[in-house]
Design an enzyme around this catalytic site. Structure first.
Site, PDB file in Angstrom:
ATOM      1  N   GLU A 180     -84.079 -26.458 -61.428  1.00  0.00           N
ATOM      2  CA  GLU A 180     -84.342 -26.290 -62.983  1.00  0.00           C
ATOM      3  C   GLU A 180     -85.528 -26.463 -63.210  1.00  0.00           C
ATOM      4  O   GLU A 180     -86.538 -27.045 -62.625  1.00  0.00           O
ATOM      5  CB  GLU A 180     -83.728 -27.668 -63.417  1.00  0.00           C
ATOM      6  CG  GLU A 180     -82.158 -27.585 -63.604  1.00  0.00           C
ATOM      7  CD  GLU A 180     -81.765 -28.549 -64.675  1.00  0.00           C
ATOM      8  OE1 GLU A 180     -80.597 -29.329 -64.321  1.00  0.00           O
ATOM      9  OE2 GLU A 180     -82.299 -28.927 -65.646  1.00  0.00           O
ATOM     10  N   CYS A 235     -78.940 -28.004 -73.297  1.00  0.00           N
ATOM     11  CA  CYS A 235     -78.762 -28.445 -72.246  1.00  0.00           C
ATOM     12  C   CYS A 235     -77.091 -28.775 -72.094  1.00  0.00           C
ATOM     13  O   CYS A 235     -76.514 -29.261 -72.958  1.00  0.00           O
ATOM     14  CB  CYS A 235     -79.340 -29.944 -71.717  1.00  0.00           C
ATOM     15  SG  CYS A 235     -79.122 -31.130 -72.847  1.00  0.00           S
ATOM     16  N   GLY A 236     -76.464 -28.380 -71.007  1.00  0.00           N
ATOM     17  CA  GLY A 236     -75.066 -28.231 -71.115  1.00  0.00           C
ATOM     18  C   GLY A 236     -74.572 -29.670 -70.675  1.00  0.00           C
ATOM     19  O   GLY A 236     -73.635 -30.505 -71.095  1.00  0.00           O
ATOM     20  N   ASN A 237     -74.957 -30.143 -69.406  1.00  0.00           N
ATOM     21  CA  ASN A 237     -74.681 -31.256 -68.905  1.00  0.00           C
ATOM     22  C   ASN A 237     -75.098 -32.747 -69.764  1.00  0.00           C
ATOM     23  O   ASN A 237     -74.148 -33.414 -70.076  1.00  0.00           O
ATOM     24  CB  ASN A 237     -75.026 -31.809 -67.487  1.00  0.00           C
ATOM     25  CG  ASN A 237     -74.570 -30.855 -66.501  1.00  0.00           C
ATOM     26  OD1 ASN A 237     -73.371 -30.442 -66.586  1.00  0.00           O
ATOM     27  ND2 ASN A 237     -75.222 -30.379 -65.452  1.00  0.00           N
ATOM     28  N   CYS A 296     -76.391 -27.940 -63.587  1.00  0.00           N
ATOM     29  CA  CYS A 296     -77.005 -27.433 -64.472  1.00  0.00           C
ATOM     30  C   CYS A 296     -75.894 -26.789 -65.475  1.00  0.00           C
ATOM     31  O   CYS A 296     -75.325 -25.689 -65.045  1.00  0.00           O
ATOM     32  CB  CYS A 296     -78.014 -26.224 -64.401  1.00  0.00           C
ATOM     33  SG  CYS A 296     -79.024 -25.901 -65.734  1.00  0.00           S
ATOM     34  N   GLY A 297     -75.348 -27.532 -66.549  1.00  0.00           N
ATOM     35  CA  GLY A 297     -74.395 -26.879 -67.480  1.00  0.00           C
ATOM     36  C   GLY A 297     -74.659 -25.597 -68.242  1.00  0.00           C
ATOM     37  O   GLY A 297     -74.003 -24.268 -67.863  1.00  0.00           O
ATOM     38  N   GLY A 340     -76.874 -23.608 -66.970  1.00  0.00           N
ATOM     39  CA  GLY A 340     -77.176 -22.635 -65.885  1.00  0.00           C
ATOM     40  C   GLY A 340     -75.624 -22.188 -65.266  1.00  0.00           C
ATOM     41  O   GLY A 340     -75.640 -20.936 -64.836  1.00  0.00           O
ATOM     42  N   HIS A 350     -82.314 -18.361 -67.915  1.00  0.00           N
ATOM     43  CA  HIS A 350     -81.775 -18.646 -66.654  1.00  0.00           C
ATOM     44  C   HIS A 350     -81.861 -17.210 -65.717  1.00  0.00           C
ATOM     45  O   HIS A 350     -81.556 -16.260 -66.331  1.00  0.00           O
ATOM     46  CB  HIS A 350     -80.332 -18.855 -66.584  1.00  0.00           C
ATOM     47  CG  HIS A 350     -80.063 -20.031 -67.475  1.00  0.00           C
ATOM     48  ND1 HIS A 350     -79.958 -21.391 -66.830  1.00  0.00           N
ATOM     49  CD2 HIS A 350     -79.887 -20.366 -68.617  1.00  0.00           C
ATOM     50  CE1 HIS A 350     -79.888 -22.295 -67.664  1.00  0.00           C
ATOM     51  NE2 HIS A 350     -79.800 -21.847 -68.798  1.00  0.00           N
TER      52      HIS A 350
HETATM   53  O1  ZDP Z   1     -84.091 -25.070 -69.724  1.00  0.00           O
HETATM   54  C1  ZDP Z   1     -84.396 -26.155 -69.225  1.00  0.00           C
HETATM   55  O2  ZDP Z   1     -85.493 -26.596 -69.071  1.00  0.00           O
HETATM   56  C2  ZDP Z   1     -83.269 -27.156 -68.350  1.00  0.00           C
HETATM   57  N1  ZDP Z   1     -84.007 -27.641 -67.243  1.00  0.00           N
HETATM   58  C3  ZDP Z   1     -82.782 -28.072 -69.489  1.00  0.00           C
HETATM   59  C4  ZDP Z   1     -81.616 -29.141 -68.825  1.00  0.00           C
HETATM   60  C5  ZDP Z   1     -80.665 -28.101 -68.699  1.00  0.00           C
HETATM   61  C6  ZDP Z   1     -79.663 -29.083 -68.150  1.00  0.00           C
HETATM   62  N2  ZDP Z   1     -79.672 -29.424 -66.789  1.00  0.00           N
HETATM   63  C7  ZDP Z   1     -77.877 -28.443 -68.377  1.00  0.00           C
HETATM   64  O3  ZDP Z   1     -77.246 -28.783 -67.834  1.00  0.00           O
HETATM   65  O4  ZDP Z   1     -78.150 -27.470 -69.061  1.00  0.00           O
HETATM   66  C8  ZDP Z   1     -79.347 -30.175 -68.944  1.00  0.00           C
END
Ligand code: ZDP
Length: 451
Positions: free
Chosen positions: A289, A150-152, A298-299, A301, A240
Site C-alpha cells: 500500500e 479507503c475501502g476497509n 486493501c478494499g 485495491g 492502484h
Molecule cells: O490510497 C492509499 O494511500 C491507501 N493506502 C489508502 C488506504 C486504503 C485502504 N487500505 C483500503 O482498504 O482501501 C484503507
C-alpha cells in the site's frame, strides 16, 4: 528475468497457496518480514472479537464520544477489516472539527507506529458533513499522507458508527469523502456492503501517465529493477496498479512493492496489487500500500483489481478476492457501472491517549511533592517497595501513623492529578468503558458470577 504474465493470457490454473478457506490469514513471507520490522503483528482470522456486540447495542444514545473542543486526551477506537487496522476518532460533534484531536501528519505517524504508538495502518476521522452527506470521512495513512478513499476503512467507520450510535442491520450512511459520496450499509450478518461508486479509468483521474489501452483502461509495460511487468491501472478515489502474475507467492513484494509505489508513471504514488487467477470468479492478491507498505488487505485495491482484471478479460464481473487477511466479495455492476464491496469490520479495543501536557503536569506535581533526596512518590509501579499495607481507617484514628509514606495521601495525589488533567466528559467516558468491560467480563464468565 521473472516470467512475465502477458495481459489477456488464458485463465491457466496456478498452484494455489496454502490458503485457510475460513478466511484466516496466509503465511506471507513479505508480511512476516514486515511484521518483524513492525514489531510482530500476528495476522488473525476475520472474526476478531465477538465481545460486547453479543451483549447487543448499547441503548441509543448512551455515550457519545466527548466534545472534542473540551478535551485534550485522545479517546480512540481501534477497528480492523481483514487485518487492515485503523484508529477511529469521532469529531462529529467537535466545536472545531478540523483542529480536533490536534492531528498532524507527525502525530498520525506516531499513533500508527506499532512500537512507539498504538499501531495501525491508518487513522480515520469522522467529521460533520460539508457536502450534504450525513458525515464526512478523512483517512490518513501510517506515513501521515492523506489518500482520497479507503475501502476497509469505510467499512470500519460504518461498524464504529453503529457501535457508538447503537444502530442495527439495514442502517445506511451517506458519507462524503475526497473521492465523493460513498454509501456503506450494515448487513444482517454484521458485515458491511459498500457502494464504492464507479471506478476512475481515465489516466488523469487515477492519476497515471499510462495511456488507455485496448482493454479500455490505462495499461502498459513497466521496467523495474531489470524486470518487465505488464500492468493496468485504475482509480477508486485513490490510485492502484494491478499486475497479473502466474503465482503471487513468487513475487518479491519487499523489492517490487516500493519500486511500483514510487514509479514515475504514478505522479501521486500508487497502491500495488499482484494478482493471480485461481478461477474466473476467484482471484488471489498480495498488496503493497501507498503510505503503509505491505498490508493484510486493501478494499479499494480489491475493487480496482476486479475492475482491471475483468477489463483485461481475466475474470468475471463478480468474484471472490482472497487477500492475506481474508476474502472480499466484489461486484462491478454492468448497468450502473458502480462497484460494490462486501466484507467484515471488527472492533478491537478502545483507548484514551492521555494529554501529554496533563501527564507532564502530574509528574511535575508528584516530583514537587517529594522533598529533594527523598525517594519519589510512587506513581509508576516500578518505584521502591511500599511499606507493609496499613488500613488508614483503623490504625490512623488518632492521626496518620506514617505521614512520610501515607498510602492514602499518595492515592489522593494520583486522583487529584487525574481530575486536574481530565475533563468531565473524559471521566464519564473512562467510567463507561470500565463499566462496559466489567459488564463484558460478567457476561463472558456466564450465569452465577457476581461482580
Ligand atoms: O490510497 C492509499 O494511500 C491507501 N493506502 C489508502 C488506504 C486504503 C485502504 N487500505 C483500503 O482498504 O482501501 C484503507
Amino acid at each position: 528475468m521473472v516470467a512475465i504474465h502477458p495481459l489477456g493470457a488464458t485463465l491457466k490454473q496456478a498452484p494455489p497457496l496454502q490458503l485457510h478457506l475460513d478466511g484466516g490469514a496466509v503465511a506471507d513471507p513479505a508480511l512476516q518480514a514486515a511484521d518483524a520490522r513492525l514489531g510482530g503483528v500476528k495476522p488473525r482470522g476475520v472474526a476478531l472479537r465477538a465481545g460486547p456486540h453479543r451483549i447487543g447495542p448499547i441503548p441509543k444514545p448512551v455515550v457519545r464520544l466527548p466534545r472534542v473542543s473540551e478535551f485534550s486526551n485522545l479517546p480512540f477506537s481501534k477497528y480492523q477489516g481483514l487485518g487492515n487496522d485503523f484508529l477511529l476518532l469521532d469529531a462529529r460533534t467537535a466545536a472545531d472539527p478540523e483542529q480536533a484531536f490536534g492531528l498532524t501528519s507527525e502525530r498520525v505517524v506516531q499513533l500508527c507506529d506499532r512500537r512507539f504508538g498504538v499501531g495501525a495502518d491508518g487513522v480515520i476521522l469522522a467529521l460533520p458533513s460539508q457536502a450534504g452527506g450525513e458525515l464526512r470521512m478523512r483517512i490518513f495513512n501510517a506515513d501521515g499522507s492523506e489518500p482520497g478513499m479507503c475501502g476497509n476503512g469505510i467499512r470500519c467507520l460504518a461498524r464504529f458508527l453503529a457501535d457508538v450510535d447503537g444502530d442495527g442491520p439495514g442502517r445506511i450512511w451517506q458519507i462524503d469523502t475526497l473521492a465523493g459520496r460513498i454509501v456503506p450499509e450494515l448487513l444482517p450478518d454484521g458485515t458491511v456492503r459498500v457502494d464504492m461508486g464507479a471506478p476512475f479509468l481515465e489516466p488523469q483521474q487515477v492519476p497515471t501517465t499510462l495511456p488507455v489501452g485496448d482493454a479500455g483502461l490505462p495499461q502498459g509495460e513497466l521496467d523495474l529493477d531489470g524486470e518487465r511487468f505488464a500492468v493496468a491501472a485504475a482509480g477508486m478515489g485513490n490510485p492502484h496498479v494491478v499486475i497479473p502474475v502466474p503465482a503471487v507467492v513468487e513475487i518479491d513484494l519487499e523489492r517490487f512493492g516500493p519500486l511500483f509505489e514510487h514509479h514515475p508513471a504514478f505522479p501521486a504514488r500508487t497502491n500495488v496489487h499482484f494478482v493471480q487467477v485461481l478461477s474466473p470468479d476467484h482471484l488471489l492478491m498480495r498488496v503493497w500500500e501507498r503510505g503503509a507498505g505491505p498490508t493484510l488487505a486493501c478494499g479499494t485495491g480489491a475493487c480496482a483489481t476486479l475492475v482491471a482484471m475483468h477489463s483485461l478479460g481475466l475474470c468475471e464481473r463478480r468474484a471472490r478476492l482472497d487477500l492475506p487477511g481474508g476474502p472480499l466479495q466484489i461486484h462491478w455492476d454492468e448497468s450502473s457501472g458502480r462497484v460494490v464491496m462486501d466484507g467484515p469490520a471488527e472492533h478491537v479495543f478502545d483507548g484514551v491517549i492521555p494529554d501529554p501536557e496533563a501527564v507532564a503536569l502530574s509528574r511535575r506535581q508528584a516530583a514537587a511533592a517529594t522533598p529533594i533526596g527523598e525517594p519519589a512518590a510512587v506513581l509508576a509501579p516500578s518505584g521502591p517497595e511500599p511499606g507493609p499495607e496499613i488500613d488508614c481507617a483503623t490504625v490512623c484514628t488518632q492521626g496518620c501513623i506514617r505521614p512520610e509514606r501515607c498510602p492514602s495521601a499518595e492515592a489522593r495525589a494520583r486522583v487529584e492529578a487525574l481530575l486536574r488533567g481530565t475533563s468531565l466528559d473524559d471521566l464519564v467516558s473512562i467510567a463507561t468503558n470500565s463499566l462496559e468491560s466489567r459488564t463484558r467480563a460478567r457476561f463472558d464468565k456466564g450465569p452465577g458470577f457476581n461482580l
